[in-house]
Every structure is written in C-alpha cells, then in structure tokens.
Design an enzyme around this catalytic site. Sequence first.
Site, PDB file in Angstrom:
ATOM      1  N   ARG A  15      69.418  37.754  56.236  1.00  0.00           N
ATOM      2  CA  ARG A  15      69.914  37.259  57.358  1.00  0.00           C
ATOM      3  C   ARG A  15      70.625  38.109  57.552  1.00  0.00           C
ATOM      4  O   ARG A  15      71.390  38.969  56.487  1.00  0.00           O
ATOM      5  CB  ARG A  15      69.950  35.793  57.757  1.00  0.00           C
ATOM      6  CG  ARG A  15      70.842  36.051  58.583  1.00  0.00           C
ATOM      7  CD  ARG A  15      71.986  34.288  59.104  1.00  0.00           C
ATOM      8  NE  ARG A  15      70.602  33.594  59.225  1.00  0.00           N
ATOM      9  CZ  ARG A  15      70.693  31.840  58.600  1.00  0.00           C
ATOM     10  NH1 ARG A  15      71.703  31.991  57.687  1.00  0.00           N
ATOM     11  NH2 ARG A  15      70.348  30.932  58.794  1.00  0.00           N
ATOM     12  N   GLU A  26      66.925  37.734  61.130  1.00  0.00           N
ATOM     13  CA  GLU A  26      66.124  36.629  60.240  1.00  0.00           C
ATOM     14  C   GLU A  26      64.382  37.064  59.532  1.00  0.00           C
ATOM     15  O   GLU A  26      63.384  37.347  60.396  1.00  0.00           O
ATOM     16  CB  GLU A  26      66.340  34.569  60.255  1.00  0.00           C
ATOM     17  CG  GLU A  26      67.109  34.730  60.492  1.00  0.00           C
ATOM     18  CD  GLU A  26      67.170  33.198  61.007  1.00  0.00           C
ATOM     19  OE1 GLU A  26      65.751  32.559  61.522  1.00  0.00           O
ATOM     20  OE2 GLU A  26      67.685  32.638  60.991  1.00  0.00           O
ATOM     21  N   VAL A  27      64.696  37.381  58.506  1.00  0.00           N
ATOM     22  CA  VAL A  27      62.719  37.394  56.994  1.00  0.00           C
ATOM     23  C   VAL A  27      62.842  35.988  56.575  1.00  0.00           C
ATOM     24  O   VAL A  27      64.177  35.385  55.216  1.00  0.00           O
ATOM     25  CB  VAL A  27      63.281  38.851  56.327  1.00  0.00           C
ATOM     26  CG1 VAL A  27      61.462  38.924  55.736  1.00  0.00           C
ATOM     27  CG2 VAL A  27      63.818  39.908  57.491  1.00  0.00           C
ATOM     28  N   LYS A  31      59.233  38.717  59.853  1.00  0.00           N
ATOM     29  CA  LYS A  31      60.367  38.983  60.578  1.00  0.00           C
ATOM     30  C   LYS A  31      60.799  38.632  62.087  1.00  0.00           C
ATOM     31  O   LYS A  31      60.510  38.824  62.463  1.00  0.00           O
ATOM     32  CB  LYS A  31      60.410  40.135  60.441  1.00  0.00           C
ATOM     33  CG  LYS A  31      61.656  41.781  60.869  1.00  0.00           C
ATOM     34  CD  LYS A  31      62.010  42.705  60.845  1.00  0.00           C
ATOM     35  CE  LYS A  31      63.254  43.260  60.895  1.00  0.00           C
ATOM     36  NZ  LYS A  31      63.018  44.608  60.283  1.00  0.00           N
ATOM     37  N   ASP A  89      66.144  56.318  58.863  1.00  0.00           N
ATOM     38  CA  ASP A  89      67.182  55.598  58.478  1.00  0.00           C
ATOM     39  C   ASP A  89      66.326  55.219  57.080  1.00  0.00           C
ATOM     40  O   ASP A  89      66.942  53.858  56.263  1.00  0.00           O
ATOM     41  CB  ASP A  89      67.605  53.843  58.978  1.00  0.00           C
ATOM     42  CG  ASP A  89      68.150  53.101  58.843  1.00  0.00           C
ATOM     43  OD1 ASP A  89      68.905  52.107  59.319  1.00  0.00           O
ATOM     44  OD2 ASP A  89      69.467  54.122  57.821  1.00  0.00           O
TER      45      ASP A  89
END
Length: 740
Positions: free
Chosen positions: A19, A24-25, A40, A141
């Site tokens: 989370r 959330e996953v 996801k 990223d």
Amino acid sequence: MGENRLVQGRYRLLDLVGRGGMGEVWRARDESLGRQVAVKCLRPLGPQDDPSFTRVLRERFRREARVAAALSHRGVTVVHDFGEDDGILYLVMELLQGRDLSRLLEDNKGHPLPVDDVLDIAEQVAAALAYTHRQGIVHRDLKPANIVRLTDGTVKICDFGIARLGHGIGFTARLTGTGIALGTPHYMSPEQIGGAEVDQRSDLYSLGCVLYEIATGAPPFDLDDTWAILLGHRDTPPRPPREHRPELPEPFERAVLDLLAKRPEERPYDARELGLRLTAGRTAPPYRPGTAAGRPRPGDAAPRERRLPFWTLGMNTGHKAVGTGLRALPPDPGAALTGAWTARPADARAGAAVLSRPSPDALAALTARRQQGLALARRGRWVEACEIHLAVAGERAALLGPDHPETLAARCEAAFALGRAGRAADALDAYTAVAEARERTLGPDHPDTLAARQETAYVLGRLGRHFEAHQGYASVLAARVRVLGPDHPDTLRCRHNLAFSLGRLGRLEDSCRTALDVAAARARVLGPDHPDTLVTRYEVAYALGQLGRWEEALDTYREVAGARARTLGPGHPDTLAARYEEGISLGRLGRGAEALRVYRALVEDRTRLQGPVHPETLRARHGLGVNLGRLGRWEEALAEARDVCAQRERVLGTDHPDTLVSRREVAVALGWMGRWPQALAEYRAVAAAREHVLGPGHPDTLASRNDEAHCLEQLGRGGEAAELYRRVAVLSRQRTPGGP
C-alpha cells in the site's frame, strides 16, 4: 478495495501485497484464465482532493498502463489488462515472485549485495533499458524499489508511472505543470534536477546511483537534507566505489563513475554500450591504482553555478533503500517514530540516563495512533487530532524520555494541531517548551531548534503579538544566515515571515521592501514560478495595497494568479485566493464592473470546487455584493448581503467576524436605499455583538458605533449622535498612548 472483491467481473482480490499514498497492490486470481496476477488499484479520489492533482494522477496512471502494455521483454514487468471498475482505476500485471532491490538491501541489514549479484543485476537492467530506450521510452524514476529480482534470478524493471515517450514532450510538459516533482532525489540526474529535457542518458545516471548503492551499501550522495542531495548530484563528484569496497572490479567502478558524469554527453551513449562494457569487464585484468573516471583532476574547472529548479523546495528526501525507518509527514520533519536514541556526547559523559529501546509492539501501537491523528487532521478534524497528538507526545515522553528527539517532534505536531484547533495560546506554550528543550539538547543553532523558534514566532503573530513575533523572526533569521547562508530556502522562508510581521506592525514600506527582496531571491534560487516565490509576491501585492498603490497591487496579483494557474492549476486554492485579491484591487480602483466579473467567475468556481456554503465561496459572494453596491445596484446588493449573512450565520455562527461583516453590508445597503430605521437596527446589532466579543474599545467596535451615530444623524437625532461620537472619541483616546 477489499478482500474477495471481484474487479470487472474477472479478477478476485485475494490479499494485500503493498500500500502506498496513492493506491494498493493486491494478489488476485484471474477467474477467466485461472492464473494469479497482481492488481494495482488507484485509491478513490474524493472532493477533498485537489482537482488538478487528481486529474494529473489519473492521467499518469493511465499512461503507465499504456506505456507498460506496449513493452515485451523479459526484463520488464508484463501488463495484462487495464480499466476502471466502480470509479477505481486498476492495472493488472504479472505477479512477481521475488524482492525489489530496496528490500534486498534491507534484508541484508544495509550491507552491499555480493559482487557477483551486483554485476548480474547491472547487466540485466542494462539489457532491459536498452530495449525500452529503443522503443523511445525513458523511465524517469529508476530506483531500487522499482527493480525486482525474482526467485529464479531474473531482474525486472517495474512502475512506468512517470515514464515518457521520447517524442511525447508536450504531453509530459502538461503532466508536470502541477508542480509535482518527477523522480526521487537520491537517484535523480543533474539535468532532471535542473528542469532540463531528459533522454535515455538520465535513466543511465539513475542506474549509476542504483548500482553504486547495491555495490557499496549507500547511494552516492547519502544525505538526509534534500538540498544537499540535489547539490551533490549537481556539483559534487562521487567518491569512487572502490574506496568504500576495494573488492569491486575496476571496470565496474569505471562504468559506474561514467554513468554518474554530470554532463549527459560524458556518460555512455546508451544502455547497449553499457551492457557491452559490463560484460567485457568480467574478464578484465585486476585493478591497478590510477586516476579513476569521474575523479576531479588538476586543472578541472570548478562546477558552473546553476540554480536548482523551482520545484525542489517542497521535496523530501524520499525513501532510499537503506533508510532508518519511517519518513515523517508534515509539519515536523522528525516526527516519524523510530525509537532510536540520539543523545549528544556531552550527555553520555555526564552519565545521563538513557532509556532502553521500547518493544516493537509499543512502537507499532504508538505509530498507529499517530497515523490516526494525521488522518483526522487531513479531514480537518483538528480538535480530535489535537487530543491524539497530545496523547502520543505524552506516551513518547514516557517511553523514550521527555527530551528524546522523537518526543519533541511529537510535541511539535501537537503544537501544530493546537494552533489549527483554535488553541493558539496553548500552541505557543507547547512550541516555546519544545524550542527550549531542543536548544538544551541539540544546541541553539540546530535546524530543529530554529524550526521550533520560528513556529513560536508564527503563533505570536496569530495572537496579535506582532512585535514579539518580529523579534523572534529577526533572531532566527540571524542564526539561519550564519548557519545556512542568505539564500538557503529556510533563510528565505524566515525573511518572508519577517516581511509579514513588519506589515502587521504598520511598517509598510519596510515590509514591501523586504518582501520584494525575498521574492527576487526566491525567483533566483527556486525559479519565478515556484509556489514559495509566488507566496512572497502575493505578500508584496498586499503591502502595495496597504500603501495605497493599488494599480501595482492589481498587476502583481494578476501575475501571481496567472503563474499559479499554470503551475498549480486553475482550481487550486492559492490560485483562487489570488483571483479574490484581484477583485478587491479592482474595487479599490473604482473599476466595479471588472470586479463584478471577477467575483462572478470566482463564485462559480468556488461553488463547483468547494460547495455553495464553504466559507471561501461565501467570501467571494460577499465581494460580489459589495461591488453590486458600488455600481448603484442596491436592491441586488441587499439581497446578496442578506443571503450571505444568513448562510454565514448558519455555517459560522451569529457572532463570527465574517457574519458581522455581512450584517454590516446589509445595513449599508439599507442606508443607501434611504431605509434608515432598519439600517440603524442592523448597525446597533453589529456594534453590540462586536462589543460583546471584542470589547468596547476594539477598533471594529468603535467603527460600528460611528456607523450607528451616522445613522442617528440621518434620522434627525443629532443629540444622540453627538453623544455617541463623544463616547467613541473618549474610547479612541484611551487606546492611543499619549493621546490628549
């Protein structure tokens, strides 16, 4: 999202894998194909979320799905599906059985990974980047948390949420227009920090940071201060990895240092070249001392002086793979609980008692309570949040000791909540005590001590004790200049506060001059459109208005509103605030028709974004009514004033200052319409309420009594008016020291 929920009639959520702040996953089962997947989900975004931020976040999430779904390589996470279910965006990916590099380092207790593992990971990530870069995609990223090593040894790159197609520059520019920074400071390239256009070589720099960390145990610029990290990336050559860990192969060190070159053209051209170098380095001869690539050499020019970008100030350092625990949320940078004691050496020599580390259960319970307080604060429930933060501070004192840094951080959060809950005097006591304790344990010039002293000055200003606030800001400013220099963001923030306090002391020329200086410095250091630069320019505009220089004030407010609309979004509260002040300036200049157009548009936007009875919506409607009166449309002005007054009375209370201002506006309209008996009743009610709340000698009370006397004159009751004027004059002289 909840366990056993069926998403889109196909994906059965089984258990929560992770989370974050935005979603959330879940581990899930694809009911159609009978396989396990990862889902996801972007958390539901409600009316309390900034609409511009919501729009950008949803667009980034969709972009991640489109970008990742177009990729097919063993080193990139596979995306199976994407959609929206009951208002929640979801992304279906392959379920990875493994650990990301951040977790691997934490599992290894912060020690670097084995050399063979480092070299294997480097080669696999280079191959995956070579593929994605050939597709024209820059990740932007890359960090340990976004690189996963599976149980079979395969390495995969994840999370293309802020990736950019090489030809999609315009799209990305729109996404970054909200002021939301892209990237994580420990792994950002110099050109990313400088706000320049980035290409695949920026990813290679980030990969260099990742490889440096997994090879040595720490990022190349392992600092807790964001400013120092960014300056390190921009100006400081990294220490060669072999100085930390001599057993690293020399070719690997050379490759990493080349990846960390400040100028993109000095790095490997692409990831394929890097992969070839890494593979060749496996059979290279042993290391011989010499000048490593990336070291400063005699005769090298000093780094060019360049500004950091406009968005850097609001960033925190982010989570690095070997961090010390929970990162703090505002307002206090040290408020996250770790339980680690950091006593000064002098304390240890003096034999000061050191408490034993609390149990993990105690720390977890305390952390959960703090999070509950923060959640209440985010919903604006400050009274409840305040009680929780006070309790957490007390429990930390019992567990860790009254002067433990985390106890003091919790007391700072409690002080902040006290102020927002309307208990400014209690907040002042709390901040004063924290400042004294920090000065005693950390020293007078420690950043945490200065932060507490600055908050103390702020609360003094809130209490109307502007001279003391000014003294506090001046003292902190001197220390910040001495410790950090005149152009450090914390120094400039303090100078901004000093300008504010000068204005409240009536030193308007000094306030305006100081604010102009700070605005120029912030524009130079942070950029002209940085939110902090615009806040100071807003203060400049306010000072100009107070000096009667309304044309200049109007121009400045308009420029600030335009810049905020570009960087924060047209619906951001700060943008709307600048537009409100634009309306006030137009009214002061006698340009009522223009002001009316500004206020009508503002009321429409406020109503849509915040609701019809939000205090700021009602404030905009009040401005609209005032300008209807300025245009001689008194029937409409009266109706607007009465409706706003009724709404404010219901929302804010009968004696709230804003309610009384609206009630006075009702009286003004009645007077202009010649309905003086009704106007007199309204003026008297306002004066009585102000006298009850503020006292008989308060300037607002005296202004209301003058309004009442004027009404009496209009009604031909000159004697009563004269007596009331005399009483007001006496009270005014009593308020003025040295008066006749």
